[in-house]
Design a protein around this motif. Structure first.
Motif, short mmCIF file in Angstrom:
data_model
loop_
_atom_site.label_atom_id
_atom_site.label_comp_id
_atom_site.label_asym_id
_atom_site.label_seq_id
_atom_site.Cartn_x
_atom_site.Cartn_y
_atom_site.Cartn_z
N TYR A 135 33.36 -45.79 -152.56
CA TYR A 135 34.69 -46.12 -152.04
C TYR A 135 35.71 -45.90 -153.16
O TYR A 135 35.51 -46.35 -154.30
N TYR A 194 40.24 -45.57 -153.90
CA TYR A 194 41.47 -46.12 -153.32
C TYR A 194 42.68 -45.64 -154.13
O TYR A 194 42.61 -45.51 -155.35
N GLN A 228 32.45 -48.76 -156.21
CA GLN A 228 33.87 -48.66 -155.92
C GLN A 228 34.56 -48.07 -157.14
O GLN A 228 34.25 -48.44 -158.29
N VAL A 236 34.31 -42.80 -149.02
CA VAL A 236 35.49 -43.21 -148.25
C VAL A 236 36.66 -43.28 -149.22
O VAL A 236 36.63 -44.06 -150.18
#
Length: 413
Positions: free
Chosen positions: A223, A225, A176, A67
């Motif tokens: 994940y 970002y 992450q 993601v």
């Protein structure tokens, strides 16, 4: 000679009747349970056979899932800039399981609320981060849930496990990949922790490491970002060269990651909210700190310009609601706390600890006595108490399409 009587002239009130305030039930609700950010990771993890998770969002299973969340990359903004984002634009038909439709953020459409929904798989009324700033019932102070100031115990504030933690416990390789500065923040701990955190400074390094970690096991959940699309939008606006440059850059990052996907992988590119530029004029930016009428009876002003939590002094909530509706009700959805909850703003029926409208008991007093969400191009700023936020060009937080709708673009290998 007989005369005729015509009666008194019509009053101003009959010629110009009082405006009808917007009905809180008319606000376009997030698609909690079927198509909101809270539904994404439960759908992904259920497809990886993580026990105890299910979702009303239908996504094809994949052994390896990444993601990539781009802060501020709203659906309508992306569709309006195909020249700056050719790769992401080419993926628009893949959104939301190939339906070509957007996902929705929850309410408010703001980073702390959305990241908590992504990571926990819960709506705001359950995870308990229902705004940018909200009142801490234990102290009576405003709590900034993005910066976590003033300090409060993160795990008491948000006690539920993250989907990453559940996946890690089920044997899924979980990590992450983000900026190093986020490694130990309270928001990361209560919303995005589980597995291993990898800090990388540049976007390119994050994409490369995310792809590497994706292929590190038979089942993996990664994940990653990127924040600066949002940062440039706040500072310069979403119609600025600086914002468009960031969109070009993140388009390249997404393509870089997609081209490195290992076999049996799915990449989802999504966002936490969109953004809208609000003009710098008194009609568009109503200054709470200079408006005696809006300030009357208010003890604390929380939230942000497009989504306000208003906390009244004891006994004044009804009067404050009436004034805010009178002043703002044609341009903003203005609701009492129970009205907003009843309308489903913070989640659907069935709160995680028994709240009958999707709001946990511990979360209920964090929500404003009055909640105001902008429909029109307007913001309630606070020039003295929130000087930095009041100076931002691009804003978000409400339920309008440009703020609430986000992509769920998909690439599979």
């Amino acid at each position: 000679m007989s005369g005729s009587t015509t009666g008194p002239p019509p009053s101003a009130a009959s010629l110009w009747p009082e405006p009808t305030p917007l009905d809180p039930r008319s606000a376009p609700l997030p698609k909690y349970g079927t198509g909101s950010l809270a539904d994404l990771l439960p759908a992904v993890a259920a497809g990886q056979e993580v026990p105890g998770l299910s979702s009303g969002l239908a996504l094809a299973p994949a052994d390896r899932v990444c993601v990539f969340l781009v802060d501020g990359l709203g659906w309508e903004l992306l569709r309006a800039h195909p020249g700056e984002a050719p790769f992401l634009t080419s993926l628009l038909p893949s959104s939301l399981g190939g339906s070509g439709q957007p996902l929705t953020a929850g309410f408010p459409s703001t980073t702390a609320t959305s990241l908590a929904s992504v990571g926990t798989g819960l709506p705001p009324g359950a995870h308990g981060l229902p705004g940018y700033t909200v009142r801490d019932p234990a102290t009576g102070q405003l709590m900034n849930q993005l910066r976590w100031q003033p300090w409060t115990d993160p795990h008491a504030w948000q006690p539920y496990p993250t989907v990453f933690q559940l996946a890690d416990a089920a044997g899924v390789h979980t990590c992450q990949v983000s900026a190093p500065t986020f490694a130990e923040t309270p928001l990361t701990k209560i919303a995005l922790s589980g597995g291993t955190f990898h800090g990388r400074l540049t976007g390119e390094d994050r994409m490369d490491l995310a792809a590497e970690q994706l292929g590190a096991a038979g089942r993996s959940l990664v994940y990653t970002y990127y924040s600066e699309v949002d940062g440039k939008g706040h500072r310069f606006g979403v119609d600025s060269p600086e914002w468009r440059d960031q969109l070009r850059y993140v388009d390249g990052l997404a393509q870089r990651l997609a081209e490195q996907l290992p076999p049996r992988s799915a990449l989802y590119v999504t966002a936490d909210h969109g953004m809208i530029d609000i003009p710098f004029d008194p009609e568009s930016r109503i200054d709470f700190d200079e408006d005696w009428e809006l300030r009357a009876g208010v003890s604390l002003l929380g939230g942000e310009g497009r989504a306000r939590h208003v906390y009244a002094v004891p006994g004044a909530a009804g009067d404050v609601l009436a004034v805010w509706r009178e002043v703002l009700g044609e341009r903003m959805w203005v609701a009492g706390r129970d009205e907003a909850i009843e309308a489903g703003w913070f989640g659907g029926p069935g709160g995680a600890d028994g709240g009958d409208k999707g709001v946990d008991d511990r979360v209920y007093p964090r929500i404003g006595d009055i909640v105001a969400a902008a429909r029109d191009d307007v913001a309630i700023v606070a020039s003295h108490t929130e000087p930095k936020e009041s100076a931002m060009v691009g804003l978000h937080g409400s339920m309008t399409p440009v703020e609430q709708l986000v992509p769920l673009l998909e690439v599979r290998s």
